[in-house]
Design an enzyme around this catalytic site. Structure first.
Site, mmCIF file in Angstrom:
data_model
loop_
_atom_site.group_PDB
_atom_site.id
_atom_site.type_symbol
_atom_site.label_atom_id
_atom_site.label_comp_id
_atom_site.label_asym_id
_atom_site.label_seq_id
_atom_site.Cartn_x
_atom_site.Cartn_y
_atom_site.Cartn_z
ATOM 1 N N ALA A 255 -48.763 35.607 1.036
ATOM 2 C CA ALA A 255 -48.003 36.688 0.397
ATOM 3 C C ALA A 255 -48.033 36.568 -1.125
ATOM 4 C CB ALA A 255 -46.568 36.663 0.906
ATOM 5 N N GLY A 258 -52.777 39.088 -2.480
ATOM 6 C CA GLY A 258 -53.860 39.339 -3.427
ATOM 7 C C GLY A 258 -55.111 38.522 -3.172
ATOM 8 N N ASP A 277 -47.776 34.081 6.345
ATOM 9 C CA ASP A 277 -46.613 33.779 5.512
ATOM 10 C C ASP A 277 -45.445 33.453 6.427
ATOM 11 O OD1 ASP A 277 -45.715 33.991 2.476
ATOM 12 O OD2 ASP A 277 -44.049 34.651 3.728
ATOM 13 N N ASP A 304 -45.344 29.287 9.660
ATOM 14 C CA ASP A 304 -44.796 28.332 8.708
ATOM 15 C C ASP A 304 -45.870 27.306 8.382
ATOM 16 O OD1 ASP A 304 -43.443 26.442 7.240
ATOM 17 O OD2 ASP A 304 -41.717 26.323 8.582
ATOM 18 N N ASP A 321 -52.680 27.954 -1.097
ATOM 19 C CA ASP A 321 -52.015 28.289 -2.361
ATOM 20 C C ASP A 321 -50.533 27.975 -2.174
ATOM 21 O OD1 ASP A 321 -52.111 29.458 -5.038
ATOM 22 O OD2 ASP A 321 -50.908 31.057 -4.169
ATOM 23 N N CYS A 373 -49.760 28.014 -9.040
ATOM 24 C CA CYS A 373 -49.618 28.767 -10.300
ATOM 25 C C CYS A 373 -48.597 28.061 -11.191
ATOM 26 C CB CYS A 373 -49.222 30.218 -10.040
ATOM 27 S SG CYS A 373 -47.661 30.436 -9.147
#
Length: 440
Positions: A255, A258, A277, A304, A321, A373
């Site tokens: 989620a 992208g 997600d 999960d 990610d 990120c």
């Protein structure tokens, strides 16, 4: 009633009370107040400006208020911050409007008794602003001292200074061309017809940078699924994984979707891409985005990543990610910088657990990409190094980086840390691993 300023006030209070993501809170508030494009732009400037400059504004207000800023009610505090931001940082707003509209804002939001106080503090600030000086860079750049220290200790003083200086810069609007439906050249021409200037982004042929696009989601080209908004760093993550048509690919923390979309486009919408997600609402967002883009190979489902209920068939490519502190996207979500440092402590163990579970999904010879990120070595290189030590069945795999991107001196070839102040991207980290093939 000044609807733009009132909307900004309501959005700021919502972030304060519920710790919501700034972009989601603002979008919802603008819709609730039915703001015109012009008012929405002004309200957004006020909202993000106050979030970005909170420490600076509070210091300035504290110089002229007999009541400490932290002791004021949330409504009065945010009204004063809004007024101070206009006086100190928005030249296009007349000083009289900044003060008078703040006083009216107090009266209209059940703070009539505080209206005189607001007027007095802001007029004192107006008279004394030329003599204001900032005691240190933490106040000057509105960056908590612990965060400045973390970046200085981790990346060196020059890099930390560059990061702090770019905190209040407007991040670029980058989009990923939906190559299943169009080309970069065709989309660029289409956007120009819609009044939006676009230019190629460096390094990635399917990335475009937009100049002042306004409400992107309202563009016909967006609604037709010709692109999705995605920072260059996230596009790079999908690109280096080198997903190919016909492969099986898994995105374990997908989620809002992208990277899954970019991977599916790299696969020419051929193969199978599982996008997971933990939360059902976020899974719906992934499914809706894939449908708008016409990416039929994306299968969104609840799972999960840290405690999966069952094993899955191994995949050729797995993207992990992981949830992170978000210190690389502070320009986009300025409220992140005001987190308590202690909230970072538990993240590396969670990230490592998710990475280990993700490793189970990789077939022999397949690739596993770990990304975040954030700009925090404890969540980045240290997690990757621990995984490398404790998983001998995986080998570090050099990142196939495009021109213009290179690992820093001393950084291993299978890792890269991206800096807003260096690469023009969000702050980001990538580490690639390949599972050893089974010997015959």
């Amino acid at each position: 009633m000044d609807r733009a300023r009132t909307a900004a006030l309501h959005a700021l209070l919502q972030v304060d009370e519920n710790e919501g993501y700034s972009n989601l809170v603002l979008d919802k508030t603008i819709g609730k107040f039915s703001l015109s494009p012009r008012d929405a732009a002004f309200s957004s400037a006020l909202f993000y400006g106050v979030l970005e400059r909170r420490l600076t504004l509070d210091y300035a207000l504290g110089c002229f208020s007999h009541t400490p800023v932290e002791r004021l009610s949330p409504q009065v505090r945010e009204i004063l911050r809004l007024g101070a931001y206009q006086l100190l940082f928005l030249d296009r707003v007349p000083d009289s409007a900044a003060v008078n509209e703040s006083v009216e804002l107090a009266k209209e939001n059940r703070q009539k008794k505080a209206a005189g106080f607001v007027n007095g503090v802001l007029r004192a600030l107006l008279r004394g602003r030329e003599n204001l000086s900032w005691p240190d860079d933490s106040i000057r750049y509105s960056c908590p001292a612990w965060l400045m220290e973390l970046w200085r200790d981790s990346y060196g003083a020059p890099a930390a200074e560059g990061l702090v200086r770019c905190l209040s810069e407007t991040p670029p609007v980058c989009v990923r061309v939906n190559t299943v439906k169009t080309t970069a050249e065709e989309l660029q021409a289409r956007l120009e017809q819609e009044g939006v200037q676009a230019r190629p982004a460096p390094g990635l042929p399917s990335a475009l940078l937009l100049e002042k696009p306004g409400a992107v989601a309202a563009l016909p080209s967006f609604q037709e699924g010709l692109f999705h908004v995605q920072d260059l760093s996230s596009q790079l993550a999908a690109a280096v994984l080198e997903a190919r048509p016909g492969q099986r690919v898994i995105d374990v923390c997908a989620a809002p979707g992208g990277k899954s979309f970019t991977l599916a486009e790299e696969m020419k919408n051929q193969g199978r891409l599982l996008a997971f997600d933990k939360y059902r609402g976020k899974v719906r967002l992934i499914a809706q985005g894939a449908a708008r883009l016409g990416l039929s190979i994306v299968e969104a489902a609840v799972r999960d990543a840290a405690a999966p209920p069952q094993a899955l068939e191994p995949a050729d490519r797995v993207l992990c990610d992981a949830p992170c502190s978000g210190l690389g996207i502070v320009r986009r979500k300025p409220e992140i910088r005001y987190k308590q440092k202690s909230t970072l402590d538990s993240l590396p163990d969670l990230q490592y657990r998710i990475l280990c579970e993700s490793a189970r999904l990789v077939k022999p010879g397949g690739r596993l990409l770990y990304s975040t990120c954030t700009l925090n070595p404890a969540e980045n290189g240290e997690v990757a190094a621990r995984f490398q030590r404790e998983h001998p069945e995986f080998s570090p795999a050099p990142l196939p980086l495009p021109e213009g991107f290179a690992s820093a001196v001393g950084e291993p070839a299978h890792e890269i840390t991206l800096f807003p102040s260096v690469h023009g991207t969000d702050g980001f980290f990538l580490a690639m691993f390949q599972k050893k093939a089974v010997e015959a």
